[in-house]
Design an enzyme around this catalytic site. Structure first.
Site, PDB file in Angstrom:
ATOM      1  N   ASN A  60       0.474 -11.964   7.856  1.00 54.42           N
ATOM      2  CA  ASN A  60       1.596 -12.694   7.262  1.00 54.42           C
ATOM      3  C   ASN A  60       2.832 -11.950   7.665  1.00 54.42           C
ATOM      4  O   ASN A  60       2.926 -10.757   7.386  1.00 54.42           O
ATOM      5  CB  ASN A  60       1.550 -12.636   5.730  1.00 54.42           C
ATOM      6  CG  ASN A  60       0.612 -13.644   5.168  1.00 54.42           C
ATOM      7  OD1 ASN A  60       0.401 -14.709   5.746  1.00 54.42           O
ATOM      8  ND2 ASN A  60       0.052 -13.333   4.026  1.00 54.42           N
TER       9      ASN A  60
ATOM     10  N   HIS B   9       6.923  -3.498   6.830  1.00 51.56           N
ATOM     11  CA  HIS B   9       6.183  -2.600   7.730  1.00 51.56           C
ATOM     12  C   HIS B   9       5.113  -3.443   8.447  1.00 51.56           C
ATOM     13  O   HIS B   9       4.342  -4.130   7.796  1.00 51.56           O
ATOM     14  CB  HIS B   9       5.525  -1.474   6.908  1.00 51.56           C
ATOM     15  CG  HIS B   9       4.998  -0.366   7.740  1.00 51.56           C
ATOM     16  ND1 HIS B   9       5.451   0.919   7.655  1.00 51.56           N
ATOM     17  CD2 HIS B   9       4.052  -0.364   8.719  1.00 51.56           C
ATOM     18  CE1 HIS B   9       4.805   1.680   8.523  1.00 51.56           C
ATOM     19  NE2 HIS B   9       3.949   0.914   9.181  1.00 51.56           N
TER      20      HIS B   9
HETATM   21  P1  H2U Z   1       0.809  -9.002   2.742  1.00 56.59           P
HETATM   22  O1  H2U Z   1       0.169  -8.863   4.123  1.00 56.59           O
HETATM   23  O2  H2U Z   1       0.841 -10.415   2.277  1.00 56.59           O
HETATM   24  O3  H2U Z   1       2.148  -8.345   2.708  1.00 56.59           O
HETATM   25  O4  H2U Z   1      -0.118  -8.173   1.731  1.00 56.59           O
HETATM   26  C1  H2U Z   1      -0.239  -6.780   1.780  1.00 56.59           C
HETATM   27  C2  H2U Z   1      -1.413  -6.341   0.959  1.00 56.59           C
HETATM   28  O5  H2U Z   1      -1.277  -4.958   0.674  1.00 56.59           O
HETATM   29  C3  H2U Z   1      -1.540  -7.040  -0.377  1.00 56.59           C
HETATM   30  O6  H2U Z   1      -2.715  -7.810  -0.341  1.00 56.59           O
HETATM   31  C4  H2U Z   1      -1.935  -4.659  -0.532  1.00 56.59           C
HETATM   32  C5  H2U Z   1      -1.654  -5.887  -1.391  1.00 56.59           C
HETATM   33  O7  H2U Z   1      -2.721  -6.115  -2.273  1.00 56.59           O
HETATM   34  N1  H2U Z   1      -1.444  -3.406  -1.088  1.00 56.59           N
HETATM   35  C6  H2U Z   1      -2.314  -2.309  -1.187  1.00 56.59           C
HETATM   36  O8  H2U Z   1      -3.489  -2.432  -0.867  1.00 56.59           O
HETATM   37  N2  H2U Z   1      -1.846  -1.118  -1.646  1.00 56.59           N
HETATM   38  C7  H2U Z   1      -0.558  -0.896  -2.069  1.00 56.59           C
HETATM   39  O9  H2U Z   1      -0.209   0.205  -2.432  1.00 56.59           O
HETATM   40  C8  H2U Z   1       0.404  -2.024  -2.097  1.00 56.59           C
HETATM   41  C9  H2U Z   1      -0.068  -3.326  -1.495  1.00 56.59           C
HETATM   42 ZN    ZN Z   2       6.665   1.747   6.249  1.00 53.64          ZN
END
Ligand code: H2U
Ligand code: ZN
Length: 346
Positions: A153, A164
């Site tokens: 996404n 990022h």
């Molecule tokens: P997106 O690709 O939609 O941005 O989602 C990023 C994922 O990162 C999201 O599913 C996970 C969220 O659950 N996440 C972690 O695993 N650890 C974190 O510290 C923050 C976000």
């Molecule tokens: Zn970063």
């Protein structure tokens, strides 16, 4: 004879069997609706608050290693869990449910917080392709896993939680809906023609060439005839392979080049970091013979007229079927016209 340029018409998505309505005469209508904010494009190489940057602390307290290339971890808020037991619920066929078991992972594409795929070096994108292959192989070794979805996404407009550069992998115990639809279509075609649906489709598109965007030794990116999103594209491997494990070194380099060129062209259209949801569709695993499947990747970008005007899939689209104004052929022409050097590097 049907005029694709002037007459409202429907096209068939041969991968799903579904219809899409094309209204080419309508693309000149004025727009006074919602305009999205442009995401600020300049970011630091390292952001101390980012949960994906090397050495930083994630939401659950884990500290990321000081990784050099890409980095994978199990999603701290996984939508699917590995330790679910399999249960089926059915009340008279009216209330049906079953447990879903799975593993969700997050992949950081690079330690650099400020980049995106189109701004990454070819070799860094190749490293991501290698990682996708490695993860796919490991996950497919668990016999209860039936399908592995690799996706990205990109952009706040797509609900991406962090700029990022990163993607996700969800591996699960059953086939998701889009895969079930494509399964039927691939199977039907393979049984009737003893060839993959996308091999024949690709041959026809290469011959017509009006919807082709990228064409290199091993891959083609094109705007599919049935595209629903304005600048939707499909990346198809020229060789009929069922999943990412079959790609050779040479093919993986070409895939990296294809992804780089396609996403640079996207960014150049509106001189913005082009948002999208993209992901691979490939054969289910641990499900027997899958020769009918043909690896491909979908890009679904929401932008329509500018960096701030997106296409809404609402109203008729929610209740009937997708509809588009600009034709697939026009979208392909716009993408083809773009330069292959990123606008930020000019
Ligand atoms: P997106 O690709 O939609 O941005 O989602 C990023 C994922 O990162 C999201 O599913 C996970 C969220 O659950 N996440 C972690 O695993 N650890 C974190 O510290 C923050 C976000
Ligand atoms: Zn970063």
């Amino acid at each position: 004879m049907l005029s694709f340029l002037d007459q409202p018409h429907s096209r068939v998505n041969i991968l799903t069997g579904e219809k899409i309505l094309v209204s080419p005469h309508r693309s000149k209508r004025p727009w006074q609706g919602q305009v999205e904010d442009i995401a600020t494009d300049s970011r630091p190489e390292y952001d101390p608050k980012c949960y994906l940057c090397p050495g930083n602390v994630r939401a659950d307290g884990t500290v990321n290693p000081k990784y050099k290339d890409s980095f994978v971890f199990v999603n701290d808020f996984s939508a699917l869990l590995e330790d679910s037991s399999l249960e089926i619920h059915n009340e008279g066929g009216l209330l049906q449910a079953e447990t879903e078991k799975g593993i969700c992972k997050v992949i950081s594409f690079t330690p650099r917080h400020d980049l995106t795929l189109p701004e990454m070096e070819e070799s860094a994108i190749k490293a991501v392709v290698d990682l996708w292959q490695k993860e796919f192989k490991e996950l497919a070794q668990k016999d209860w896993i039936k399908y592995i979805q690799i996706f990205e996404n990109k952009g706040a407009i797509m609900g991406c939680s962090n700029p990022h550069p990163h993607g996700q992998i969800w591996a699960q115990s059953s086939l998701p809906v889009e895969i079930q639809k494509e399964n039927v279509q691939f199977d039907r075609y393979f049984k009737a023609h003893n060839k993959s649906l996308l091999s024949d489709y690709l041959a026809l598109e290469l011959q017509k060439s009006e919807r082709i965007v990228v064409d290199n030794t091993h891959f083609v990116a094109l705007v599919p005839f049935w595209a629903a999103w304005p600048y939707e594209t499909l990346v198809v491997s020229k060789r009929h392979v069922t999943n990412i494990l079959e790609f050779t070194e040479e093919e993986k380099w070409d895939l990296a080049r294809t992804l780089q060129e396609l996403t640079i062209r996207y960014d150049n259209i509106f001189k913005t970091s082009f948002p999208y949801s993209a992901g691979m569709h490939q054969a289910p695993v641990n499900e027997g013979d899958q020769s009918a499947w043909h690896w491909h990747m979908h890009f679904y970008p929401p932008l329509l007229r500018s960096a701030t005007v997106k296409k809404f899939m609402v109203g008729y689209e929610m209740l009937a079927n997708p509809q588009r104004d600009i034709t697939a052929e026009y979208a392909a022409e716009v993408l083809r016209k773009q330069e292959t050097i990123h606008y930020k590097n000019k």
